[in-house]
Each structure stands twice: as C-alpha cells, then as structure tokens.
Write an enzyme that holds these catalytic residues in place. Structure first.
Site, PDB file in Angstrom:
ATOM      1  N   ASP A 136      48.769 -49.344  25.805  1.00  0.00           N
ATOM      2  CA  ASP A 136      48.385 -49.914  27.314  1.00  0.00           C
ATOM      3  C   ASP A 136      47.717 -48.252  27.467  1.00  0.00           C
ATOM      4  OD1 ASP A 136      47.539 -51.011  29.079  1.00  0.00           O
ATOM      5  OD2 ASP A 136      49.317 -51.713  29.951  1.00  0.00           O
ATOM      6  N   ASP A 175      43.194 -58.432  33.509  1.00  0.00           N
ATOM      7  CA  ASP A 175      44.406 -58.921  33.701  1.00  0.00           C
ATOM      8  C   ASP A 175      44.196 -60.059  34.610  1.00  0.00           C
ATOM      9  OD1 ASP A 175      46.152 -57.168  32.341  1.00  0.00           O
ATOM     10  OD2 ASP A 175      46.021 -55.420  34.563  1.00  0.00           O
TER      11      ASP A 175
HETATM   12  C1  GLA Z   1      48.278 -53.030  32.026  1.00  0.00           C
HETATM   13  C2  GLA Z   1      48.528 -54.112  31.284  1.00  0.00           C
HETATM   14  C3  GLA Z   1      49.236 -56.198  31.923  1.00  0.00           C
HETATM   15  C4  GLA Z   1      50.508 -54.665  31.954  1.00  0.00           C
HETATM   16  C5  GLA Z   1      50.827 -54.161  32.866  1.00  0.00           C
HETATM   17  C6  GLA Z   1      52.708 -53.924  32.484  1.00  0.00           C
HETATM   18  O1  GLA Z   1      48.519 -53.411  33.666  1.00  0.00           O
HETATM   19  O2  GLA Z   1      47.317 -54.561  31.493  1.00  0.00           O
HETATM   20  O3  GLA Z   1      48.655 -56.931  30.288  1.00  0.00           O
HETATM   21  O4  GLA Z   1      50.204 -54.816  30.366  1.00  0.00           O
HETATM   22  O5  GLA Z   1      50.656 -53.063  31.984  1.00  0.00           O
HETATM   23  O6  GLA Z   1      52.746 -52.334  32.602  1.00  0.00           O
END
Ligand code: GLA
Length: 707
Positions: free
Chosen positions: A448, A513
């Site tokens: 990430d 997301d």
């Molecule tokens: C980001 C990612 C999510 C999740 C969060 C965790 O927003 O896109 O899918 O993994 O971080 O903090």
C-alpha cells in the site's frame, strides 16, 4: 552511416513510418497496417505543406523530440540548459539501427553537447508501440533538465477529441471527453504517485468515437510518479501529444557522461473504436508486463480482513473469519492493516514492521496455520514507503522522512514518506520485508501507499520524486527476486498507483477502496480501458457499503466483483445464511469462468443512462461471458435489445443466464424462449437480444457457448 529517408515497422495490424529526411526523426505515419504498394514516399508527398501567411518559410518538424533550436514554437519535448546556455537543442541523426520490430535512432547536438536516443518498438502481435527517449550529457559541466518527454506523437487532424481520466479516492477512472480547441490540454500530476485523479494516459479520437467505431490512439506513460500529459493543437493546423515525467526545479541534473531515460510510453491505434484499443493494450500487458510466473495462473479468490475488522484484529475473530471465508470458497486470506505494534488506528506504527505481540503473542504462525488448515494461502498488507512520527523508526531516524527545509511538515493520514532514494532506507525496508517473508510462509503482499508526496525533498535539499519512484521499483524487484513465490498487489488508497510502470513489478492492482457495486461498474469500466480483468482487484463488500452507505443486493455485488480478480471484503460471519449461500454460488461461478476472464478479450458495449454492459470473449470466440446491468430506472417499460460484440458472426451460440441463480420475473420473458436454441453471432450482434424486465440496480450474467 547512411541514413535512409524513411524507416517502416509493421505489426499484424499496424504500421509506423519514421521520416528521417531532414536529419531529425519524426513520425510520418502511425495507424492501421499499410499495404505493400503504399510507399513512404507517397505518404511524404501527400503530406507536403506550404508557407502560410505570417509564418516561417518552413515549419520545424514535430520531431520525436521537438527542438527549440530548430524553431519549434509549441511545447518542445526537451527543456535543458547549462547555467542558462545551451538551451537551443538542434540534433542531427548519427545512426539508425533496425532490429526486427524495433528502431533505435541516435542523434547528437553539438552545441548543447548531448545525445538523444529514441527507441521505438512495435510489438508484432499486439500492435502496441513502445517509445522512450534517452538523453546523455556529453559536455563537461552539468546539464539541467527541466523536461524530457517520451517521443512526441503527431496527431492526425481527425483525432480531434480527447478522452482522459479524472477521479478521486473511492471513485477512480472516471472518463471525461474534451471537445476540440486550439491551444494545449495539459494534465500535470505532482502527487508523487500515479494519483487518483490524473491517470498518466489518454485517448485521442475522432468525433462520435464509440466502443466499436471511430479512429483513435490510446497513450499511457508507464510511470508511478509525477507526470505531464499534454495535447497541443497549433494554429498551423498540426497537433501533437506529449507525455513525460514532471520534474521539480533542479530535480534532474546530469553530470558529465550521465544519462536519463524517460519512462516508456505505450501506444495503441485502432480504427474500430475503444474496445480494440483496450484489446491491443491488454494483449501487450499480458505478454510483456505480466510476470512469466503469472501466465495462465487461475488467480485465487481473496478474503481481505479490512472492511470486516479494520484495526481491531483478534485471533478468535480472525479464525472465525477464515473458517467462514473458506466455507464460501475463498482461497487466499489477506491480513490487512493493524498487525504491527501500536497499530490500533492510523496514528501510529508505520515503519516498525514486526508483529504486534499484544494481538499476536505467538507471532503470525498460529493464524497462518489456521488459514492453511482452511485450505487457503496467506497474504499480508504492508506500507513500506511510509512512517508515522509515532513509531520507533521515526524516533530513531527523523531525517529519513522526505521534507522541505524550513517548511512545516505536511501530514496526511498522520504519516510521512520515507526517502527511499537513500540506500540505507531501502536496505532497512528490504530487511524488514525479507525477515517477514523468511520467517512466515507468506505468498502475497498487498503493498500500500497511502499519501501523496507533498514535500519531496531529501536531507541535502534536493527534490527526489524521480529517484523515489525508481527506488520503489528497485525495492519491489529486490523483494520479488529474493522471494519468487510472493505476488505483489499495487495499492495506493485504492487505485492511486495503477499504471504500466508499477505493473512491471507487481501482479494485481487494487482498483478502488469503494466496494459499492454500482460505483464499481463505472470505475471498473474506466480501469478496463487500460488493464485486463485478471489485474483488477474486485471485492464483494458489505451489504451496506462502508463508503457510500448504499445498500445493494448480493447478486449485484457478487455479479460485479466476479468479472475481475474476485475477492471478499466483508464480515462473512455476520452475513445472513441466504446471502452467504449466494456469495458461495457466485464464487463457484467465478471459478468456473475465471480461465475465460483471465485470458479472453474484453468487449465493452456503449452504455446508456440506465444500462451498462460488457463481456469477455474467448480468444477462439467459442464462448463469452457478458454482464448486463440496469443502473437506473429506464425511461421506457422494457429495456432495449442488447447488441453483443466481439463474437464470430458465423458461429452459432447458445445463451444461458448464469447469474443470478433465480432472476427476478415479472411476466414470461425472453428468458423462457431463448432456451436451447442457437443464434448466430451475426444475429446477436446485429439484431441483438431483447432483454427482460429487470429491477434497477440489478444485473444478469449471460454465458454464450458455441453450439
Ligand atoms: C488503504 C487501502 C485499503 C486498506 C487501508 C488500510 O486505504 O486502500 O484497502 O488497506 O489502506 O489502512
């Protein structure tokens, strides 16, 4: 060396002609494949221009690198200087090398003391053209580079419209179409990552361009940092597209003998609409960017803990979730954020990549053992490039964070960005990741990156975004080489790092997301323009979407997710029995068709205000899976006919509604009569299938098989 006037490359469907007559290389033609009798001389003669009033006697070429020294008056592809001098680049060709489908042209500018190497490669099978520019400083002093774009693409006048992408967190890949105008269309991204809003690519096309008609070029820069995408339509009637990195002041300075190569520009051409452009690009991605170990892989269905647990991880619940996930058919369990010390919210912990002894007193092994007993692989979330000020790492190395001298640190999600261009930082991160992957049988990393680089300065006061991106790629490569079993997903607050540069180092993209299936239809549609379905992470979210608050049925949520690299991101233990059964059926259906989804040609149909449809057709055109969704209330009583695309006209196809298991029925419909009949591809594409009455926010999946 004798330089020919023209150099031609052909792929199965496209041709490229580069004009070297005036000693500067320029694209003369790029489009559908030329016949043998069509010579470059003909094209050049037909393109003869004249002196226009109030203009120079002859125009500077739209060279692969347009040159200020040649008198090019629109945006030059190259802005360099040596302390204010040597800006007037005017290079002449020294050598040209043709090697199968590729062309390497070396030009030298004596006055600016630099060499330019343009590399153009036309992939025979996909027809994708890959271009890059390399600049070398031949002088003895520093050459400052403010801009150095990948080779410029001249645009035929008919390609007057631009479709590009906008978007935001949880709503990426939204298309926007711009009408013709004079001047420049410029999208400059300084986010330091690919960004949610400014995808490094666009499509230039004819008026009325559709999925299956019209001429267009699709262009995308393989780069995960700052970029600049521009289209300039000059008053002289010529137009050009230029893509390259965007640099901060002083960011790129070449010492004597040093060189810089631009990110690769990937380009496709078609005169049959947007869908064929995507198909060429997907073919290229599959054969050249996808790592060989993923070829033909039936990627496992994910379960991801994020929306089911957030930071609130505990072993009992994790075990219960693993049981429930395996029960509905998940094959890979991904432990998301929250597993390292002090990570109970997003305030702390990033940088300290060890397992939290409070949440996991015996480490991760007991959980991994449980996941394995459930028949699933184990994957782990990590965000290597970041650090929370509240972390041991930051306390011991505050100087490792990117910052601008004298300016207050700008926080985003309570975190700062580590300077990976410092070898000690990249080494530290490699050691952390390596230790985890060595200790535990982890086969997957969700990598990430949750903030922009607002202040990309290093401890010496230099802007380092360019070096940061190269260092991230290098770290990914190092991890992959040391742990060949590990797949990497590229995530950046959803889809903020989706591009062909990161793809060369990763195996999946977290598209967004948002798991809201209705929004996902549009997001995934935009995404599919450049990326094939097996790279598109698409998860079934909770009944009430955590991001939009919208409540959507399981058949819709699962039907949308199963067309990509499917996963679950919801609390399966908490789902009503009926929903769980539906989810299990959808996963089984995905498994049945994933070989087709992960290898077939994507076919999009033009959407209406209330419908959205797309499909995947097998390479041999013997079968296809189509999705037809009603996204809003239709204006008339019954939906229209669905005119399929991508089928073989002479094949006879049977049609089976494979999802949902029991479609809603108001009165006897087409679903009762299509039965075991077979219909030619021509009938299905030219006349179409009358769709049954469906409720808004629902969909049907149709499986077509050759009779
Ligand atoms: C980001 C990612 C999510 C999740 C969060 C965790 O927003 O896109 O899918 O993994 O971080 O903090």
């Amino acid at each position: 060396m004798k330089i020919e006037s023209f150099y031609t490359l052909h792929s199965t469907a496209a041709s490229l002609v580069v004009d070297c007559r005036s000693n500067v290389p320029a694209i003369l033609y790029w489009g559908s494949r030329l016949l043998e009798h069509t010579t470059p001389d003909m094209l050049a003669t037909l393109a003869t221009r004249q002196e226009a009033p109030a203009s120079a006697a002859s125009e500077a070429a739209i060279a692969l690198t347009p040159e200020l020294g040649a008198g090019f008056q629109a945006d030059p592809g190259l802005r360099v200087h040596r302390d204010g001098r040597a800006w007037g680049v005017f290079a002449t060709i020294e050598a040209v090398e043709v090697d199968g489908g590729s062309l390497t042209i070396r030009s030298r500018c004596e006055s600016s003391q630099l060499t330019l190497v343009h590399r153009l490669e036309l992939d025979a099978e996909s027809g994708v053209l890959v271009l890059s520019t390399t600049i070398t400083n031949n002088g003895s002093d520093v050459l400052t580079i403010d801009r150095c774009d990948a080779p410029a693409i001249p645009l035929p006048a008919e390609l007057s419209h631009i479709t590009s992408f906008s978007g935001r967190w949880a709503n990426e890949f939204q298309t926007q179409t711009i009408e013709p105008f004079y001047g420049s269309y410029v999208r400059e991204n300084l986010a330091g990552r690919t960004s949610h809003d400014t995808f490094p690519g666009l499509v230039v096309h004819t008026d009325g361009f559709k999925e299956h008609s019209g001429e267009g070029y699709a262009l995308t820069l393989g780069w995960s940092g700052n970029h600049r995408v521009s289209v300039t339509r000059m008053i002289c009637g010529r137009a050009v597209a230029q893509l390259g990195e965007a640099f901060y002041p002083g960011e790129l300075r070449l010492e004597s003998g040093e060189q810089y190569t631009t990110p690769k520009l990937f380009a496709a051409t078609s005169n049959g609409g947007m869908t064929p452009l995507s198909q060429s690009l997907h073919r290229y991605v599959r054969s050249h960017l996808t790592d060989a170990r993923m070829h033909g892989k039936l990627k496992p269905v994910h379960f991801n803990t994020w929306e089911a647990m957030y930071f609130d991880l505990d072993m009992d619940r994790l075990r219960a979730l693993a049981d429930a996930a395996a029960d509905v058919g998940a094959e890979r369990f991904v432990l998301d954020d929250g597993w390292f010390p002090r990570r109970n919210n997003d305030d702390a912990g990033l940088g300290d990549w060890t397992v939290d002894p409070n949440k996991f007193p015996d480490g991760l092994q007991p959980l991994i053992d449980h996941v394995h007993r459930c028949g699933m692989e184990f994957g782990l979330w990590i965000e290597p490039e970041m650090v929370n000020p509240d972390s041991d790492l930051y306390r011991s190395h505050p100087g490792w964070a990117l910052q601008v001298d004298g300016a207050p640190l700008r926080m985003a999600r309570n975190q700062l960005v580590l300077d990976l261009s410092r070898p000690e930082v990249s080494d530290y991160l490699f050691c952390c990741i390596d230790a985890l992957l060595t200790e535990y049988p982890i086969t997957y990393l969700k990598w990430d990156m949750n903030r922009d680089l607002h202040q990309p300065g290093n401890h010496l006061g230099h802007a380092v975004t360019h070096r940061q991106v190269r260092a991230v790629y290098a770290l990914m490569q190092r991890v992959r080489q040391a742990h060949t079993q590990v797949e990497i997903e590229s995530c950046a607050s959803g889809g903020a790092r989706a591009d062909y540069g990161v793809l060369a180092n990763t195996d999946r993209i977290w598209t967004s997301d948002s798991n809201d299936a209705l929004d996902r239809l549009r997001i995934q549609r935009g995404f599919s323009m450049f990326f094939p379905p097996e790279l598109m992470g698409s998860h079934v979210g909770p009944r009430e979407c955590h991001i939009t608050g919208r409540t959507l049925s399981m058949p819709l949520r699962a039907g949308v997710a199963l067309m990509g690299d499917m996963g679950i991101e919801a609390d399966v233990t908490d789902m009503p029995h009926a929903e769980r059964t539906e989810l299990a059926a959808a996963i089984a259906l995905h498994k049945q068709h994933r070989a087709l989804l992960f290898s077939g040609d994507v076919v999009r149909l033009d959407p209406t205000r209330y419908e959205m449809a797309h499909g995947v057709v097998s390479q041999d055109q013997d079968q296809a899976l189509f999705s037809y969704a009603i996204i809003a209330t239709p204006p008339h009583n019954l939906p229209s006919r669905l005119r399929f695309a991508g089928l073989e006209p002479t094949n006879q196809y049977r049609i089976e509604v494979v999802w949902p298991e029991s479609p809603w029925r108001y009165s006897p419909s087409i679903l009762e009569v299509i039965g075991s009949g077979a219909y030619t591809g021509q009938a299905l594409m030219q006349a179409g299938l009358q769709m049954p009455l469906l409720k808004p926010e629902s969909l049907l999946l149709l499986h077509l098989t050759r009779a």
